[in-house]
Scaffold this motif. Sequence first.
Motif, PDB file in Angstrom:
ATOM      1  N   ASP A  67       0.816  -1.209   0.000  1.00 38.27           N
ATOM      2  CA  ASP A  67       0.000   0.000   0.000  1.00 38.27           C
ATOM      3  C   ASP A  67       0.851   1.261   0.000  1.00 38.27           C
ATOM      4  O   ASP A  67       0.364   2.335  -0.370  1.00 38.27           O
ATOM      5  CB  ASP A  67      -0.941   0.005   1.209  1.00 38.27           C
ATOM      6  CG  ASP A  67      -2.167  -0.868   1.003  1.00 38.27           C
ATOM      7  OD1 ASP A  67      -2.430  -1.264  -0.147  1.00 38.27           O
ATOM      8  OD2 ASP A  67      -2.864  -1.159   1.996  1.00 38.27           O
ATOM      9  N   ILE A  68       2.106   1.159   0.419  1.00 37.02           N
ATOM     10  CA  ILE A  68       2.962   2.354   0.452  1.00 37.02           C
ATOM     11  C   ILE A  68       4.110   2.267  -0.552  1.00 37.02           C
ATOM     12  O   ILE A  68       4.983   3.141  -0.577  1.00 37.02           O
ATOM     13  CB  ILE A  68       3.531   2.600   1.857  1.00 37.02           C
ATOM     14  CG1 ILE A  68       4.468   1.465   2.290  1.00 37.02           C
ATOM     15  CG2 ILE A  68       2.406   2.801   2.872  1.00 37.02           C
ATOM     16  CD1 ILE A  68       5.328   1.809   3.497  1.00 37.02           C
ATOM     17  N   ALA A  69       4.131   1.233  -1.392  1.00 39.82           N
ATOM     18  CA  ALA A  69       5.298   0.975  -2.231  1.00 39.82           C
ATOM     19  C   ALA A  69       5.593   2.101  -3.212  1.00 39.82           C
ATOM     20  O   ALA A  69       6.753   2.359  -3.549  1.00 39.82           O
ATOM     21  CB  ALA A  69       5.118  -0.340  -2.985  1.00 39.82           C
ATOM     22  N   THR A  94       8.037  -5.044   4.071  1.00 37.96           N
ATOM     23  CA  THR A  94       7.896  -3.609   3.829  1.00 37.96           C
ATOM     24  C   THR A  94       9.121  -3.067   3.114  1.00 37.96           C
ATOM     25  O   THR A  94       9.019  -2.287   2.159  1.00 37.96           O
ATOM     26  CB  THR A  94       7.690  -2.864   5.165  1.00 37.96           C
ATOM     27  OG1 THR A  94       6.561  -3.420   5.850  1.00 37.96           O
ATOM     28  CG2 THR A  94       7.451  -1.382   4.926  1.00 37.96           C
ATOM     29  N   GLN A  95      10.295  -3.499   3.555  1.00 34.76           N
ATOM     30  CA  GLN A  95      11.535  -3.082   2.903  1.00 34.76           C
ATOM     31  C   GLN A  95      11.545  -3.515   1.434  1.00 34.76           C
ATOM     32  O   GLN A  95      11.933  -2.752   0.541  1.00 34.76           O
ATOM     33  CB  GLN A  95      12.719  -3.714   3.631  1.00 34.76           C
ATOM     34  CG  GLN A  95      14.032  -2.997   3.422  1.00 34.76           C
ATOM     35  CD  GLN A  95      14.259  -1.891   4.431  1.00 34.76           C
ATOM     36  OE1 GLN A  95      14.222  -2.134   5.619  1.00 34.76           O
ATOM     37  NE2 GLN A  95      14.514  -0.692   3.955  1.00 34.76           N
ATOM     38  N   ILE A  96      11.087  -4.738   1.173  1.00 38.85           N
ATOM     39  CA  ILE A  96      11.039  -5.258  -0.199  1.00 38.85           C
ATOM     40  C   ILE A  96      10.056  -4.460  -1.041  1.00 38.85           C
ATOM     41  O   ILE A  96      10.361  -4.056  -2.174  1.00 38.85           O
ATOM     42  CB  ILE A  96      10.655  -6.750  -0.182  1.00 38.85           C
ATOM     43  CG1 ILE A  96      11.783  -7.584   0.432  1.00 38.85           C
ATOM     44  CG2 ILE A  96      10.322  -7.251  -1.586  1.00 38.85           C
ATOM     45  CD1 ILE A  96      11.379  -9.011   0.765  1.00 38.85           C
ATOM     46  N   ALA A  97       8.867  -4.213  -0.516  1.00 41.58           N
ATOM     47  CA  ALA A  97       7.833  -3.504  -1.273  1.00 41.58           C
ATOM     48  C   ALA A  97       8.309  -2.119  -1.681  1.00 41.58           C
ATOM     49  O   ALA A  97       8.117  -1.688  -2.835  1.00 41.58           O
ATOM     50  CB  ALA A  97       6.553  -3.417  -0.450  1.00 41.58           C
ATOM     51  N   LEU A  98       8.925  -1.395  -0.757  1.00 44.45           N
ATOM     52  CA  LEU A  98       9.396  -0.045  -1.073  1.00 44.45           C
ATOM     53  C   LEU A  98      10.487  -0.080  -2.143  1.00 44.45           C
ATOM     54  O   LEU A  98      10.507   0.764  -3.046  1.00 44.45           O
ATOM     55  CB  LEU A  98       9.918   0.621   0.198  1.00 44.45           C
ATOM     56  CG  LEU A  98       8.839   1.060   1.194  1.00 44.45           C
ATOM     57  CD1 LEU A  98       9.466   1.366   2.550  1.00 44.45           C
ATOM     58  CD2 LEU A  98       8.080   2.273   0.668  1.00 44.45           C
ATOM     59  N   ALA A  99      11.379  -1.054  -2.062  1.00 52.34           N
ATOM     60  CA  ALA A  99      12.439  -1.151  -3.068  1.00 52.34           C
ATOM     61  C   ALA A  99      11.880  -1.527  -4.432  1.00 52.34           C
ATOM     62  O   ALA A  99      12.296  -0.977  -5.464  1.00 52.34           O
ATOM     63  CB  ALA A  99      13.486  -2.170  -2.620  1.00 52.34           C
ATOM     64  N   LEU A 100      10.920  -2.448  -4.462  1.00 44.47           N
ATOM     65  CA  LEU A 100      10.321  -2.833  -5.746  1.00 44.47           C
ATOM     66  C   LEU A 100       9.589  -1.657  -6.379  1.00 44.47           C
ATOM     67  O   LEU A 100       9.521  -1.544  -7.604  1.00 44.47           O
ATOM     68  CB  LEU A 100       9.360  -4.003  -5.536  1.00 44.47           C
ATOM     69  CG  LEU A 100       9.992  -5.342  -5.140  1.00 44.47           C
ATOM     70  CD1 LEU A 100       8.924  -6.417  -4.974  1.00 44.47           C
ATOM     71  CD2 LEU A 100      11.029  -5.787  -6.167  1.00 44.47           C
ATOM     72  N   GLY A 101       9.043  -0.769  -5.549  1.00 44.30           N
ATOM     73  CA  GLY A 101       8.367   0.402  -6.072  1.00 44.30           C
ATOM     74  C   GLY A 101       9.298   1.399  -6.734  1.00 44.30           C
ATOM     75  O   GLY A 101       8.857   2.270  -7.479  1.00 44.30           O
ATOM     76  N   PRO A 426       1.088   0.019  -7.105  1.00 43.38           N
ATOM     77  CA  PRO A 426       2.123   0.167  -6.090  1.00 43.38           C
ATOM     78  C   PRO A 426       3.073  -1.026  -5.987  1.00 43.38           C
ATOM     79  O   PRO A 426       2.648  -2.157  -5.785  1.00 43.38           O
ATOM     80  CB  PRO A 426       1.308   0.343  -4.804  1.00 43.38           C
ATOM     81  CG  PRO A 426       0.041   0.982  -5.252  1.00 43.38           C
ATOM     82  CD  PRO A 426      -0.247   0.346  -6.581  1.00 43.38           C
ATOM     83  N   GLY A 427       4.356  -0.750  -6.165  1.00 44.36           N
ATOM     84  CA  GLY A 427       5.373  -1.787  -6.089  1.00 44.36           C
ATOM     85  C   GLY A 427       5.537  -2.610  -7.344  1.00 44.36           C
ATOM     86  O   GLY A 427       6.426  -3.465  -7.413  1.00 44.36           O
ATOM     87  N   HIS A 428       4.707  -2.348  -8.334  1.00 46.22           N
ATOM     88  CA  HIS A 428       4.701  -3.146  -9.561  1.00 46.22           C
ATOM     89  C   HIS A 428       4.620  -2.213 -10.769  1.00 46.22           C
ATOM     90  O   HIS A 428       3.559  -2.050 -11.376  1.00 46.22           O
ATOM     91  CB  HIS A 428       3.522  -4.121  -9.563  1.00 46.22           C
ATOM     92  CG  HIS A 428       3.453  -5.010  -8.369  1.00 46.22           C
ATOM     93  ND1 HIS A 428       4.238  -6.133  -8.240  1.00 46.22           N
ATOM     94  CD2 HIS A 428       2.718  -4.942  -7.235  1.00 46.22           C
ATOM     95  CE1 HIS A 428       3.975  -6.721  -7.081  1.00 46.22           C
ATOM     96  NE2 HIS A 428       3.061  -6.014  -6.450  1.00 46.22           N
ATOM     97  N   PRO A 429       5.741  -1.588 -11.145  1.00 42.94           N
ATOM     98  CA  PRO A 429       5.728  -0.694 -12.310  1.00 42.94           C
ATOM     99  C   PRO A 429       5.333  -1.440 -13.578  1.00 42.94           C
ATOM    100  O   PRO A 429       5.555  -2.652 -13.700  1.00 42.94           O
ATOM    101  CB  PRO A 429       7.176  -0.205 -12.383  1.00 42.94           C
ATOM    102  CG  PRO A 429       7.759  -0.462 -11.024  1.00 42.94           C
ATOM    103  CD  PRO A 429       7.054  -1.671 -10.509  1.00 42.94           C
ATOM    104  N   ALA A 430       4.724  -0.723 -14.514  1.00 42.16           N
ATOM    105  CA  ALA A 430       4.331  -1.332 -15.779  1.00 42.16           C
ATOM    106  C   ALA A 430       5.537  -1.979 -16.453  1.00 42.16           C
ATOM    107  O   ALA A 430       6.630  -1.426 -16.469  1.00 42.16           O
ATOM    108  CB  ALA A 430       3.716  -0.281 -16.700  1.00 42.16           C
TER     109      ALA A 430
END
Length: 449
Positions: A67-69, A94-101, A426-430
């Motif tokens: 939700d915050i990625a 959370t660390q992974i999600a932010l980096a993937l974003g 969020p966290g999943h760019p096109a």
Amino acid sequence: MTDTFAPENGDARTARIVPAAELESLRAKIGHVNRTAFQAEPGECLVLPDGPVDALIGAGPANGPFDIASAAMSLPEGDWRLEALPEDWDPTQTQIALALGGYAFTRYRTPPRKPARFAPIQGADIADAARIVAGAFLTRDLVNTPAADMLPTQLEAAARTLAEAHGASVSVVTGDDLLTQNYPMIHAVGRASTDAPRLIEMEWGDPAHPRVALVGKGVCFDSGGLDVKGATGMRLMKKDMGGAANVLGLASIIMDTALPVRLHVLIPAVENAISGNAFRPGDVLASRKGLSVEIGNTDAEGRLVLADAITRACESDPDLLIDMATLTGAARVALGPEVMPYYTDDDALSDGVMAAARLVDDPLWRMPLWDGYDSWMDGEISDLNNAAEGGFAGSITAALFLRRFARDAKAWMHFDIFAWNPKSRPGHPAGGEMMGARALYDFLKRRYG
């Protein structure tokens, strides 16, 4: 991945995560928020000119870290530190999600900005987060690369680079050697290309450890063959090696973790091209397993190359065999682009993978290997046909086709993935995506770690 995370003890601005349910109470504490349009939507960011923190990050319903990625690209560039996490959020995820974003594909152009970096969150396994992010970035880069720069030759080079980094061995059977070494369907699918077909094999780990085989579909471009695709259907076919990309990304995580397994990676790498020697509708192909396969459609080529590779994997008697493939459009019709279907006859195996998928927010859904449809894959003049007539249950029948070649495996799972985000979330760019592999890593770590 040294630039992915901010230093643990370095200078960093602070950010507070704001679930939507806490917005009104926050307004009373920080008056500046009342003069903005900030609504605490997922990933929405508000930089504060003064206050107890430097920025706010909306978390919407706060369902989970993704939700915050998008904050990685919504916050200004630089280093940031999260003040605290919502209850029940896992620090590592959370660390992974932010980096993937913060991912961007940079091979052909320089991005307009760098992502915000986040300092290690208290309780996070930063080493595990780094290896997972590195595996996902590798997968995304491979899928995003156009076929002109990612044909079988380049896919082999990527596998060799990964193997060298982790002390793995690589062997490759190329071109007409596929016939002499009994991989006839890999050869048939790829022989029309000017870039020779090949089977890439990687071995890593202690031979005394449980053997895990990962098979990834490596169709580097799919024209459809003589049953040629239309322009729209062909546009994204650089991603038809997404199974191979996901397997390589997963392998990189496993090897970096030093998971106690004997890893066996198999990638049948081909271009399904059109020329005078292309395989044809109605042809009957031999297979490594000895089953004959009539070609109902040359655009159902992925299952052909996978079948020879799965047969090879079974010969080494793995404890677990997993194949990943961008196999059918029917899977997308059934579940859309975000939820990946998988197949297995092993209930305990399925339960473990589904539990892992929920923990790491990597959406999966078990589909049935419906025995009533198995006869649909029977051939009229052969053991099998590669394309069932009628168009029904396309993802299921493809899985049933592969099961004919995986029957000797102690345990087998097939993932019919998309490997692509049609639009950013969020966290999943096109663009290219790792799908299912994060869940599989979590499962394998629990099973063998």
